[in-house]
Design an enzyme around this catalytic site. Structure first.
Site, PDB file in Angstrom:
ATOM      1  N   HIS A 165     -19.066  19.650   4.550  1.00  0.00           N
ATOM      2  CA  HIS A 165     -19.798  19.379   5.799  1.00  0.00           C
ATOM      3  C   HIS A 165     -19.143  18.290   6.658  1.00  0.00           C
ATOM      4  CE1 HIS A 165     -22.922  22.108   4.712  1.00  0.00           C
ATOM      5  NE2 HIS A 165     -23.310  21.421   3.658  1.00  0.00           N
ATOM      6  N   ASP A 201     -20.152  28.251  -0.830  1.00  0.00           N
ATOM      7  CA  ASP A 201     -21.348  27.407  -0.922  1.00  0.00           C
ATOM      8  C   ASP A 201     -22.465  28.076  -0.117  1.00  0.00           C
ATOM      9  OD1 ASP A 201     -22.075  24.202  -1.451  1.00  0.00           O
ATOM     10  OD2 ASP A 201     -23.108  25.049   0.292  1.00  0.00           O
ATOM     11  N   HIS A 203     -24.384  26.880   1.954  1.00  0.00           N
ATOM     12  CA  HIS A 203     -24.478  26.354   3.322  1.00  0.00           C
ATOM     13  C   HIS A 203     -23.159  26.555   4.069  1.00  0.00           C
ATOM     14  CE1 HIS A 203     -27.278  24.021   0.735  1.00  0.00           C
ATOM     15  NE2 HIS A 203     -28.111  24.295   1.727  1.00  0.00           N
ATOM     16  N   ASP A 284     -24.717  26.775  -5.187  1.00  0.00           N
ATOM     17  CA  ASP A 284     -26.117  26.653  -4.740  1.00  0.00           C
ATOM     18  C   ASP A 284     -26.667  27.939  -4.115  1.00  0.00           C
ATOM     19  OD1 ASP A 284     -24.363  26.246  -2.615  1.00  0.00           O
ATOM     20  OD2 ASP A 284     -25.276  24.376  -1.942  1.00  0.00           O
ATOM     21  N   TYR A 323     -27.202  22.546  -7.303  1.00  0.00           N
ATOM     22  CA  TYR A 323     -28.125  21.438  -7.598  1.00  0.00           C
ATOM     23  C   TYR A 323     -29.087  21.698  -8.753  1.00  0.00           C
ATOM     24  CZ  TYR A 323     -25.998  20.308  -3.221  1.00  0.00           C
ATOM     25  OH  TYR A 323     -25.052  20.069  -2.264  1.00  0.00           O
TER      26      TYR A 323
HETATM   27  C1  SP5 Z   1     -22.711  20.280  -0.087  1.00  0.00           C
HETATM   28  C2  SP5 Z   1     -24.058  20.829   0.180  1.00  0.00           C
HETATM   29  O1  SP5 Z   1     -24.488  21.795  -0.451  1.00  0.00           O
HETATM   30  N1  SP5 Z   1     -24.783  20.200   1.105  1.00  0.00           N
HETATM   31  C3  SP5 Z   1     -26.041  20.753   1.435  1.00  0.00           C
HETATM   32  C4  SP5 Z   1     -26.861  19.766   2.138  1.00  0.00           C
HETATM   33  C5  SP5 Z   1     -28.109  20.413   2.619  1.00  0.00           C
HETATM   34  N2  SP5 Z   1     -29.140  19.467   2.691  1.00  0.00           N
HETATM   35  C6  SP5 Z   1     -30.160  19.870   3.574  1.00  0.00           C
HETATM   36  C7  SP5 Z   1     -31.429  19.296   3.158  1.00  0.00           C
HETATM   37  C8  SP5 Z   1     -32.563  19.864   3.921  1.00  0.00           C
HETATM   38  C9  SP5 Z   1     -33.848  19.246   3.475  1.00  0.00           C
HETATM   39  N3  SP5 Z   1     -34.103  19.466   2.084  1.00  0.00           N
HETATM   40  C10 SP5 Z   1     -35.263  18.764   1.629  1.00  0.00           C
HETATM   41  C11 SP5 Z   1     -34.997  18.072   0.328  1.00  0.00           C
HETATM   42  C12 SP5 Z   1     -35.498  16.663   0.370  1.00  0.00           C
HETATM   43  N4  SP5 Z   1     -34.991  15.919  -0.756  1.00  0.00           N
HETATM   44 ZN    ZN Z   2     -24.498  23.783  -0.141  1.00  0.00          ZN
END
Ligand code: SP5
Ligand code: ZN
Length: 346
Positions: A165, A201, A203, A284, A323
């Site tokens: 990212h 990934d 995302h 993920d 995760y």
């Molecule tokens: C590297 C990677 O997979 N980064 C992904 C980051 C995405 N995070 C977004 C989070 C959106 C809100 N999630 C709520 C969880 C609160 N702990």
């Molecule tokens: Zn991700």
């Protein structure tokens, strides 16, 4: 048979503890135990471990603004010296280019304003070990590049924090330095191009996309949950960003193996002219992951490995997200086994 994997204990030093989401401090999901879990599965499956070797900043500075690198290097020390009420570096005001009419923003006198020059979200906190871990992750990725340049057909960088990212000058999305992009830059400097990055990934790999925008020597493809369905990184990852060297393949939540693998196949075809490959491996997209809804199975990850392995390219695999601590190790092992199978059976 599994490829060698590269490891550094220093990757465990980053302990974000929390993510500030919608103004609330929630527990962090990008934990040191992620890397420990993956390493445990690799060792149990018989993969050989290679210690990361320190590398200079040349490949790092080929992709990142020196100002970002210097900020990250000093951020914790400056923050902790300022006796602020937060035990992690977190932005509160953002130096958007529209705010300054495109002019370079002033260097802020307040330490607590500085993160707003480089952070694009409130989720990506900096603590005492963040710089050491992020820089170690780059060394892990570059050591995996060394293995592949040295003749290994495939090597895996077991690193964290993740990186895809991060843009040239901005960090976010639980990422600080773009390990996959640094690996691609190093491959480009040391082997025949063009280079490809396939990001599986869950995302969108927005940082990687922006870093190599308009370049004909690095092809980027990303398979991810549709940001238009409400998912991070929200503002990017759409087909409208596609061109001759960039392919976004957004998928609806709940897509599962068949649709996901069809997209991985399209990504593989898109990058087939490349001479070397970086796989930005987030696990993920798997069912059970708390950060995405794509519902891919372990068999799906193995098949994705086969598809990408069948390209027959020298390949550096760099860990990104994933995760669910109970399944990330087996998912990485399945993917790497699939990459070996695809490479040897083609
Ligand atoms: C590297 C990677 O997979 N980064 C992904 C980051 C995405 N995070 C977004 C989070 C959106 C809100 N999630 C709520 C969880 C609160 N702990
Ligand atoms: Zn991700």
């Amino acid at each position: 048979m599994l490829p060698p994997f590269v490891w550094s204990d220093d990757c465990l030093l980053h302990e974000p503890e929390a993510e500030v989401w919608v103004g609330v401090r929630t527990p962090a999901t990008e934990l040191p135990t992620r890397a420990v879990a993956i390493r445990g599965s690799l060792v149990a499956a018989g993969a050989g471990e290679v210690a990361a070797v320190a590398h200079d900043d040349s490949a790092l500075l080929a992709v990142h603004d020196p100002a970002l690198v210097e900020f990250l290097r000093a951020a914790w020390d400056e923050w902790s010296a300022a006796s602020l009420p937060s035990d992690r570096v977190v932005p509160y005001v953002f130096a958007r280019s529209e705010l300054t009419g495109g002019r370079v923003p002033a260097a802020p006198a307040a330490v607590w304003a500085r993160p707003g020059l480089f952070a694009y979200d409130t989720m990506t906190l900096i603590g005492p070990g963040t710089w050491s871990a992020a820089r170690a992750a780059v060394d892990v990725a570059l050591t995996a590049v060394d293995l592949v340049v040295g003749g290994e057909p495939l090597a895996y960088a077991c690193c964290r924090p993740p990186g895809h990212h991060v843009t040239r000058s901005l960090y976010g999305g639980s990422c600080y330095l773009n390990n996959s992009a640094v690996a691609a830059a190093a491959l480009l400097a040391r082997s025949e191009g063009p280079i490809a990055i396939v990001d599986i990934d869950a995302h969108h790999g927005n940082g990687t996309q922006e870093l190599f925008l308009g370049r004909d020597d690095v092809r980027t493809a990303s398979v991810h949950v549709d940001p238009g369905a409400g998912w991070f990184p929200h503002f990017l990852g759409f087909p409208a960003e596609n061109d001759d060297a960039n392919l976004n393949l957004p998928l609806a939540p709940g897509s599962r193996d068949i649709a996901w693998l069809a997209a991985v196949q399209r990504a593989a075809e898109f990058v087939a002219p490349a001479r070397a490959l970086v796989v930005a491996l987030g696990v993920d997209a798997a069912a059970g992951d708390p950060e995405s809804p794509l519902e891919v199975t372990a068999a799906g990850y193995r098949e994705a490995g086969r598809i990408l392995g069948a390209l027959g390219l020298p390949t550096v695999v760099v860990q990104e997200g994933g995760y669910d601590l109970a399944t990330i190790g087996p998912l990485v092992v399945e993917t790497l086994a699939g990459l070996e199978e695809g490479r040897t059976r083609r």
